[in-house]
Design a protein around this motif. Structure first.
Motif, PDB file in Angstrom:
ATOM      1  N   ARG A 119       0.517  -1.305   0.046  1.00  9.26           N
ATOM      2  CA  ARG A 119      -0.080  -0.263   0.082  1.00  9.26           C
ATOM      3  C   ARG A 119       1.312   1.196  -0.138  1.00  9.26           C
ATOM      4  O   ARG A 119       0.013   2.053  -0.687  1.00  9.26           O
ATOM      5  N   HIS A 120       1.970   0.985   0.814  1.00  2.81           N
ATOM      6  CA  HIS A 120       2.810   2.633   0.600  1.00  2.81           C
ATOM      7  C   HIS A 120       3.969   2.543  -0.281  1.00  2.81           C
ATOM      8  O   HIS A 120       4.614   1.446  -0.785  1.00  2.81           O
ATOM      9  N   ARG A 121       3.831   3.418  -0.656  1.00  4.47           N
ATOM     10  CA  ARG A 121       4.704   3.568  -2.300  1.00  4.47           C
ATOM     11  C   ARG A 121       4.825   2.143  -3.177  1.00  4.47           C
ATOM     12  O   ARG A 121       5.429   0.968  -3.952  1.00  4.47           O
ATOM     13  N   GLY A 122       3.362   1.709  -3.114  1.00  3.74           N
ATOM     14  CA  GLY A 122       3.262   0.760  -4.495  1.00  3.74           C
ATOM     15  C   GLY A 122       3.365   1.066  -5.451  1.00  3.74           C
ATOM     16  O   GLY A 122       3.852  -0.444  -6.757  1.00  3.74           O
ATOM     17  N   GLU A 123       2.838   3.052  -6.091  1.00  2.00           N
ATOM     18  CA  GLU A 123       3.150   2.151  -7.584  1.00  2.00           C
ATOM     19  C   GLU A 123       4.527   2.622  -7.655  1.00  2.00           C
ATOM     20  O   GLU A 123       5.355   1.996  -9.258  1.00  2.00           O
ATOM     21  N   GLN A 124       5.632   2.964  -7.359  1.00  2.79           N
ATOM     22  CA  GLN A 124       7.375   3.026  -7.504  1.00  2.79           C
ATOM     23  C   GLN A 124       7.833   1.458  -7.348  1.00  2.79           C
ATOM     24  O   GLN A 124       8.569   0.780  -8.732  1.00  2.79           O
TER      25      GLN A 124
ATOM     26  N   ALA B 109       5.866  -0.776  -8.363  1.00  2.54           N
ATOM     27  CA  ALA B 109       4.956  -1.600  -9.231  1.00  2.54           C
ATOM     28  C   ALA B 109       5.649  -0.927 -10.820  1.00  2.54           C
ATOM     29  O   ALA B 109       6.032  -2.070 -11.223  1.00  2.54           O
ATOM     30  N   ASP B 110       5.776  -0.057 -10.969  1.00  5.15           N
ATOM     31  CA  ASP B 110       6.907   0.714 -11.651  1.00  5.15           C
ATOM     32  C   ASP B 110       8.413  -0.275 -11.961  1.00  5.15           C
ATOM     33  O   ASP B 110       8.899  -1.059 -13.090  1.00  5.15           O
ATOM     34  N   ARG B 111       9.130  -0.405 -11.145  1.00  2.00           N
ATOM     35  CA  ARG B 111      11.020  -1.556 -10.318  1.00  2.00           C
ATOM     36  C   ARG B 111      10.653  -2.901 -11.370  1.00  2.00           C
ATOM     37  O   ARG B 111      11.030  -3.686 -11.692  1.00  2.00           O
ATOM     38  N   VAL B 112       9.412  -3.111 -10.415  1.00  2.00           N
ATOM     39  CA  VAL B 112       8.968  -4.943 -11.069  1.00  2.00           C
ATOM     40  C   VAL B 112       8.751  -5.414 -12.726  1.00  2.00           C
ATOM     41  O   VAL B 112       9.411  -5.712 -12.951  1.00  2.00           O
TER      42      VAL B 112
ATOM     43  N   TRP C 208       3.143 -13.176   9.345  1.00  2.00           N
ATOM     44  CA  TRP C 208       4.339 -13.188   7.784  1.00  2.00           C
ATOM     45  C   TRP C 208       3.690 -12.070   7.557  1.00  2.00           C
ATOM     46  O   TRP C 208       3.370 -11.497   7.264  1.00  2.00           O
ATOM     47  N   TYR C 209       5.453 -11.363   7.156  1.00  2.00           N
ATOM     48  CA  TYR C 209       5.421 -10.062   6.582  1.00  2.00           C
ATOM     49  C   TYR C 209       6.873 -10.103   5.480  1.00  2.00           C
ATOM     50  O   TYR C 209       7.472 -10.644   5.798  1.00  2.00           O
ATOM     51  N   VAL C 210       6.605  -9.314   4.259  1.00  2.00           N
ATOM     52  CA  VAL C 210       7.473  -9.787   3.361  1.00  2.00           C
ATOM     53  C   VAL C 210       7.897  -8.027   3.253  1.00  2.00           C
ATOM     54  O   VAL C 210       7.351  -6.750   3.157  1.00  2.00           O
ATOM     55  N   THR C 211       9.391  -7.865   3.108  1.00  2.00           N
ATOM     56  CA  THR C 211       9.593  -6.508   2.845  1.00  2.00           C
ATOM     57  C   THR C 211      10.350  -6.122   2.097  1.00  2.00           C
ATOM     58  O   THR C 211      11.492  -6.743   1.796  1.00  2.00           O
ATOM     59  N   ALA C 212      10.148  -5.165   0.893  1.00  2.00           N
ATOM     60  CA  ALA C 212      10.908  -4.868  -0.264  1.00  2.00           C
ATOM     61  C   ALA C 212      11.772  -4.085  -0.075  1.00  2.00           C
ATOM     62  O   ALA C 212      10.801  -2.800   0.192  1.00  2.00           O
ATOM     63  N   SER C 213      13.087  -3.616  -0.944  1.00  2.00           N
ATOM     64  CA  SER C 213      14.197  -2.448  -0.512  1.00  2.00           C
ATOM     65  C   SER C 213      14.733  -2.391  -2.171  1.00  2.00           C
ATOM     66  O   SER C 213      14.149  -3.446  -2.768  1.00  2.00           O
ATOM     67  N   TRP C 214      14.730  -1.334  -2.601  1.00  2.00           N
ATOM     68  CA  TRP C 214      15.715  -1.007  -3.787  1.00  2.00           C
ATOM     69  C   TRP C 214      16.383   0.287  -2.440  1.00  2.00           C
ATOM     70  O   TRP C 214      16.403   1.284  -2.484  1.00  2.00           O
ATOM     71  N   GLN C 215      17.865   0.527  -3.612  1.00  2.00           N
ATOM     72  CA  GLN C 215      18.434   1.444  -3.717  1.00  2.00           C
ATOM     73  C   GLN C 215      17.899   2.685  -5.034  1.00  2.00           C
ATOM     74  O   GLN C 215      17.244   2.276  -6.240  1.00  2.00           O
ATOM     75  N   ASN C 216      17.873   3.826  -4.161  1.00  2.00           N
ATOM     76  CA  ASN C 216      17.218   5.376  -5.335  1.00  2.00           C
ATOM     77  C   ASN C 216      18.592   5.808  -5.449  1.00  2.00           C
ATOM     78  O   ASN C 216      19.762   5.745  -5.578  1.00  2.00           O
ATOM     79  N   PRO C 217      18.501   5.958  -7.001  1.00  2.00           N
ATOM     80  CA  PRO C 217      19.582   6.814  -7.930  1.00  2.00           C
ATOM     81  C   PRO C 217      20.195   8.223  -7.702  1.00  2.00           C
ATOM     82  O   PRO C 217      19.183   8.697  -6.416  1.00  2.00           O
ATOM     83  N   PRO C 218      20.798   8.609  -7.092  1.00  2.00           N
ATOM     84  CA  PRO C 218      21.703   9.540  -6.208  1.00  2.00           C
ATOM     85  C   PRO C 218      21.260  11.071  -7.015  1.00  2.00           C
ATOM     86  O   PRO C 218      21.736  11.074  -7.888  1.00  2.00           O
ATOM     87  N   VAL C 219      20.060  11.528  -6.331  1.00  2.00           N
ATOM     88  CA  VAL C 219      19.403  13.143  -6.703  1.00  2.00           C
ATOM     89  C   VAL C 219      20.257  13.933  -5.720  1.00  2.00           C
ATOM     90  O   VAL C 219      21.320  14.064  -5.137  1.00  2.00           O
ATOM     91  N   THR C 220      20.675  14.966  -7.314  1.00  2.00           N
ATOM     92  CA  THR C 220      21.237  16.135  -6.618  1.00  2.00           C
ATOM     93  C   THR C 220      20.043  17.278  -6.192  1.00  2.00           C
ATOM     94  O   THR C 220      18.988  17.082  -6.692  1.00  2.00           O
ATOM     95  N   THR C 221      21.069  17.366  -4.939  1.00  2.00           N
ATOM     96  CA  THR C 221      20.145  18.201  -3.543  1.00  2.00           C
ATOM     97  C   THR C 221      19.814  19.640  -4.115  1.00  2.00           C
ATOM     98  O   THR C 221      21.146  20.672  -5.353  1.00  2.00           O
TER      99      THR C 221
END
Length: 532
Positions: free
Chosen positions: A254-259, A261-264, A283-296
């Motif tokens: 539910r949280h960041r589900g669209e992001q 889904a786009d990666r998958v 039981w739970y499943v945790t999905a994680s990924w790295q963000n590209p470096p963003v210029t502040t």
């Protein structure tokens, strides 16, 4: 001012480097739970053995030994499971190594503080920033004994550091020690055993870009179907082709589900971890990924339009809006939270306070200014002595969690965060801003004044407020200004700098013949008056 330390420059905090989301595995059958337990127990035993081998190698470990460890695990699981286990082992060893170094620094600081205070006379008062002697001879004697204890600990930890030896417990050392104190922990032996086994299971796999749905070991389709590549000894439990097991459940993030889904859908790397919550029995499943470096955003862009100074405290966030010139606007805002109860309750309180703060800042299009706090060196009992209440206060403040959550949530809302040096903000804020901002209907606290000081430092302004001119006229007959330039201040009698823009006078400031000669400005006895 000579005793003040040099202040660090303000900077825009970079956004989070990764994202982690969690969802529940609902609808699992008894067979599904049995398979997950067997897979977790098998891989957990392999991870424990690999960690033992890695710790035995110490700091002399090389890449060839890493490859040998992975080959040894591949025959008992698979190449991808072996890669995940060895990487997790390496990360755990590196974390223990960093913690060991931090422990050395803490012990060294305690030894130096006690040594200094023991050298002072009993009852001697401390100077600014330097502690004095101990109050009583009884305390002096107790601290002299503690000094020997800390020196022995420091010697042992240094020996471990030089030998490359770390002490790691898979499943947490705190849980291991509670086995001998079950009554104090409020657990039975069966409950402790279930917790211990669940903590030592291993069910996590790193992602791999270019592979189907971003992960070949633990795969989650866009429709929510979960499938696990079983290790070789458990291949007979497969219910899908190619030695895979598909539980009878669907996952929905539910949280960041669209992001996600786009990666998958693009077959980009996504790491998964399956874990069991013993207290809830879920039981739970945790999905994680790295963000590209963003210029502040540049610091000048974050300062444009003003910002909000935020002072973090033990039970609330004090915030005050400032314009581009550092002037407080409106009234102070307070966002309360309670750091009591369970960890989930404390975390929810922090999130609720931060989201209210961020929505207020985003509504006005403002950046946030926070202190770059780090209480790692402030929690030692040797520095604050008898001030147990203050030590408990700073130990209970989740500064790292507050900052991490604030930066992550601010990045999602597009709010910039500026970090400033925390030195003297509370003291100078109360000194220069608390009284001037007090009125009949407004009673700002010391924390509110500190928020103003933090915001002014982030804007590049001095914390000291600009002094109002004398009343009535330009003379000083009613009293001098509250702030005067020192006699040795360079340029105190020189002309003011040229300010561009239209002027009402015929001669712009700084253009007169005697603009820099203060003696000629209505001063009696000037040499020009006595010339023939």
């Amino acid at each position: 001012m000579g005793g003040l330390r040099e202040l660090a420059a303000a900077f825009v905090v970079p956004g989070p480097s990764g994202v982690a989301i969690r969802a529940g595995l609902k609808g699992l059958t008894g067979q599904d739970e049995t398979v997950l337990r067997q897979v977790g127990a098998l891989l957990g035993s392999l991870a424990s053995r690999d960690l033992k081998v890695r710790c035995a190698a110490g700091s002399a470990h090389v890449s060839e030994q890493w490859a040998w460890r992975k080959r040894a695990l591949t025959g008992q699981s698979s190449s991808r499971w072996a890669g995940s286990i060895t990487k997790a082992t390496h990360d755990q060893w590196a974390l223990a190594r960093r913690s060991q170094l931090a422990h050395i620094h803490s012990l060294r600081a305690g030894v130096e503080t006690i040594t200094h205070r023991l050298a002072q006379p009993v009852g001697a008062k401390g100077a600014k920033g330097v502690p004095g002697g101990y109050r009583f001879e009884r305390e002096w004697f107790a601290k002299s004994r503690r000094l020997h204890v800390l020196e022995d600990r420091l010697e042992r930890v240094r020996a471990d550091w030089e030998a490359g030896r770390v002490r790691v417990v898979r499943g947490a050392k705190k849980l291991l020690r509670s086995r001998h104190h079950l009554r104090a922990a409020g657990l039975t032996e069966a409950q402790w055993r279930s917790r211990w086994e669940a903590e030592r299971w291993f069910l996590q796999a790193d992602g791999e870009s270019g592979k189907r749905f971003g992960n070949e070991t633990i795969r989650v389709t866009p429709g929510g179907e979960v499938s696990i590549k079983l290790p070789a000894p458990l291949a007979h439990l497969a219910n899908a082709p190619h030695g895979r097991y598909v539980p009878a459940c669907r996952v929905r993030f539910r949280h960041r589900g669209e992001q996600w889904a786009d990666r998958v859908a693009a077959n980009r790397a996504v790491a998964y971890r399956i874990h069991y919550d013993v207290d809830r029995g879920r039981w739970y499943v945790t999905a994680s990924w790295q963000n590209p470096p963003v210029t502040t955003v540049p610091l000048s862009a974050a300062r444009a339009g003003g910002l909000v100074g935020v002072d973090m405290n033990a039970d609330h966030l004090a915030a005050w809006r400032l314009d581009t010139h550092g002037n407080p606007l409106g009234a102070a805002r307070r966002f309360d939270y309670q750091l009591t109860g369970s960890a989930q309750h404390r975390d929810a309180q922090v999130r609720h306070a931060l989201i209210r703060l961020l929505h207020w800042a985003a509504r006005h299009g403002l950046a946030l200014a926070i202190e770059d706090l780090d209480f790692a060196a402030e929690k030692t009992r040797e520095k604050h002595g008898r001030r147990k209440r203050f030590r408990r206060l700073i130990s209970g403040m989740p500064t790292a969690r507050l900052r991490a959550r604030l930066v992550s949530m601010a990045a999602g809302l597009g709010v910039a965060v500026v970090a400033v040096d925390p030195a003297y903000t509370s003291r100078w804020g109360a000194q220069h801003w608390q009284k001037p901002l007090t009125s009949k209907n407004r009673k700002p606290t010391r924390h509110d004044a500190a928020a103003v000081a933090i915001g002014r430092r982030a804007l590049g302004c001095a914390i000291r407020r600009r002094t109002a001119p004398p009343p009535h006229d330009r003379s000083d007959r009613v009293g001098h200004r509250t702030v005067q330039a020192a006699s040795d201040a360079p340029g105190r009698e020189g002309p003011r700098p040229r300010i561009p823009g239209p002027r009402t006078r015929s001669v712009p400031p700084g253009r007169g013949a005697k603009a820099g000669d203060q003696c000629a400005h209505n001063r009696s006895g000037h040499t020009a008056e006595h010339e023939p």
